[in-house]
Motif scaffolding. Structure first.
Motif, short mmCIF file in Angstrom:
data_model
loop_
_atom_site.label_atom_id
_atom_site.label_comp_id
_atom_site.label_asym_id
_atom_site.label_seq_id
_atom_site.Cartn_x
_atom_site.Cartn_y
_atom_site.Cartn_z
N SER A 150 -34.80 45.62 -12.48
CA SER A 150 -33.57 46.41 -12.39
C SER A 150 -32.96 46.22 -11.00
O SER A 150 -33.17 45.19 -10.36
CB SER A 150 -33.86 47.88 -12.72
N HIS A 151 -32.25 47.24 -10.51
CA HIS A 151 -31.38 47.09 -9.35
C HIS A 151 -31.62 48.18 -8.32
O HIS A 151 -32.15 49.25 -8.64
CB HIS A 151 -29.92 47.13 -9.80
N GLY A 152 -31.18 47.93 -7.08
CA GLY A 152 -31.50 48.79 -5.96
C GLY A 152 -31.09 50.23 -6.10
O GLY A 152 -31.92 51.15 -6.02
N ALA A 153 -29.79 50.49 -6.27
CA ALA A 153 -29.32 51.88 -6.35
C ALA A 153 -29.84 52.57 -7.60
O ALA A 153 -30.19 53.75 -7.57
CB ALA A 153 -27.79 51.92 -6.30
N ALA A 154 -29.88 51.84 -8.71
CA ALA A 154 -30.37 52.42 -9.96
C ALA A 154 -31.84 52.81 -9.85
O ALA A 154 -32.25 53.90 -10.28
CB ALA A 154 -30.15 51.44 -11.11
N LEU A 155 -32.66 51.94 -9.25
CA LEU A 155 -34.08 52.24 -9.11
C LEU A 155 -34.31 53.38 -8.11
O LEU A 155 -35.18 54.23 -8.34
CB LEU A 155 -34.83 50.99 -8.66
N ARG A 156 -33.58 53.38 -7.03
CA ARG A 156 -33.71 54.47 -6.05
C ARG A 156 -33.41 55.81 -6.70
O ARG A 156 -34.12 56.81 -6.48
CB ARG A 156 -32.75 54.22 -4.89
#
Length: 337
Positions: A150-156
């Motif tokens: 997945s992706h940075g902002a989504a995972l954070r």
């Protein structure tokens, strides 16, 4: 039955390198990103994986290939795992976004509960669909071990939520480097974070974060560039690079029948060696794609060829060429390079 889900942030993509906002814009992995994938593959070489998922964007699909290709598994695309949709911010440089509205930029990184721009998702919407995605993966794989890219902002957002944080509290947490790995255990309705954002498999030489500063400060501010077009017509484009309101560089591009030629590429001497030049290259790459050109071409002094080759150019006679179609190369071949 407990399901283990390894969450992997995608490898370095063009938005990460060129400092351009790519939420759901479908960007591709950089040469450095492919180097990171080799280390990610090795990290998982002794791990059993029963399935590999990822968002349906190219950068996550390519990242997941380091896990599913060696095992002969199929890739399972899941749009619920996409990055946040950035609306009018998509494909703007982070420097331009900061100049346009510094507080809104800070809110994106530090106060996600307050952030929203035209055409974008809210972080609450991202949180809800990411949770839905994790529950779907667990339901489809009871008792299995799964990986999902997945992706940075989504995972954070997801990981902070699973650790019991509000969106406001998540704004005070850190960010995961490209290819950072987290682990969830799902047992019925319970989802536990075992660890998060571990990039210990990456040596410093290939870490994206090692060479960037935006993720370190309290406001996540970076000295990014913005670009002002001084000429654009059917033959090409010339743009000035600005830091605040000062012109610090320029890039000029000419459209040729089968390529985009970079004819001018310069950063003022005082700012050389500070990774500003790569943002000029990003402008050329983006412009080439808008003009449907499959390669970039330039001629440069011998002492600069190593710099450009680091970012994907290869020698072709007296010139250097970057193949913008590299994403369609066979994934196993890339991982064996």
């Amino acid at each position: 039955m407990t399901t283990k889900i390894f969450l992997v942030r995608h490898a370095e993509a063009e938005g990460n390198l060129f400092r351009v906002a790519h939420g759901q814009y479908d960007s591709v992995i950089t040469p450095q990103g492919y180097r990171q994938l080799a280390y990610l593959r090795d990290r998982f070489k002794n791990e059993r994986l029963d399935a590999v998922y990822g968002s349906d964007l190219t950068r996550t699909h390519t990242t997941a290939s380091a896990l599913y290709v060696p095992r002969g598994l199929a890739f399972r695309p899941l749009p619920l795992l996409r990055e946040i949709r950035l609306g009018i911010w998509e494909q703007m440089t982070w420097g331009e976004i900061q100049r346009m509205d510094t507080q809104l930029y800070v809110d994106f990184n530090k106060k996600p509960h307050l952030w929203h721009v035209e055409g974008a998702e809210t972080f609450a919407q991202v949180r809800d669909r990411m949770l839905e995605g994790i529950r779907q993966i667990a339901a489809e794989n009871p008792g299995a071990t799964v990986a999902a890219a997945s992706h940075g902002a989504a995972l954070r957002t997801l990981l902070g939520t699973l650790q019991g944080m509000t969106l406001e509290e998540i704004g005070g947490t850190g960010h995961g480097d490209n290819t950072a790995v987290s682990l969830l255990e799902v047992d019925g309705d319970k989802i536990k974070v075992i660890f998060r954002d571990d990039a210990s498999h990456l040596p410093a030489s290939v870490s994206t974060f090692r060479h960037q500063s935006w993720h370190k400060g309290d406001a996540a501010i970076e000295p990014g560039l913005w670009f002002r077009t001084v000429r654009e017509d059917e033959d090409g484009r010339t743009a000035e690079a600005l830091l605040d309101e000062d012109v610090v560089g320029r890039v000029a591009m000419v459209v040729e029948p089968d390529a985009l030629r970079i004819t001018d590429y310069a950063v003022i001497p005082a700012l050389r060696g500070q990774r500003y030049g790569i943002q000029l290259l990003g402008q050329a790459v983006q412009y080439a794609r808008t003009r449907d050109r499959e390669k970039l071409v330039l001629a440069c002094p011998e002492e600069l060829k190593g710099y450009f080759c680091k970012y994907g150019f290869v020698p072709a006679g007296e010139e250097l060429v970057m193949d913008l179609r590299r994403v369609v190369r066979d994934i196993p071949e890339i991982l064996e390079d």
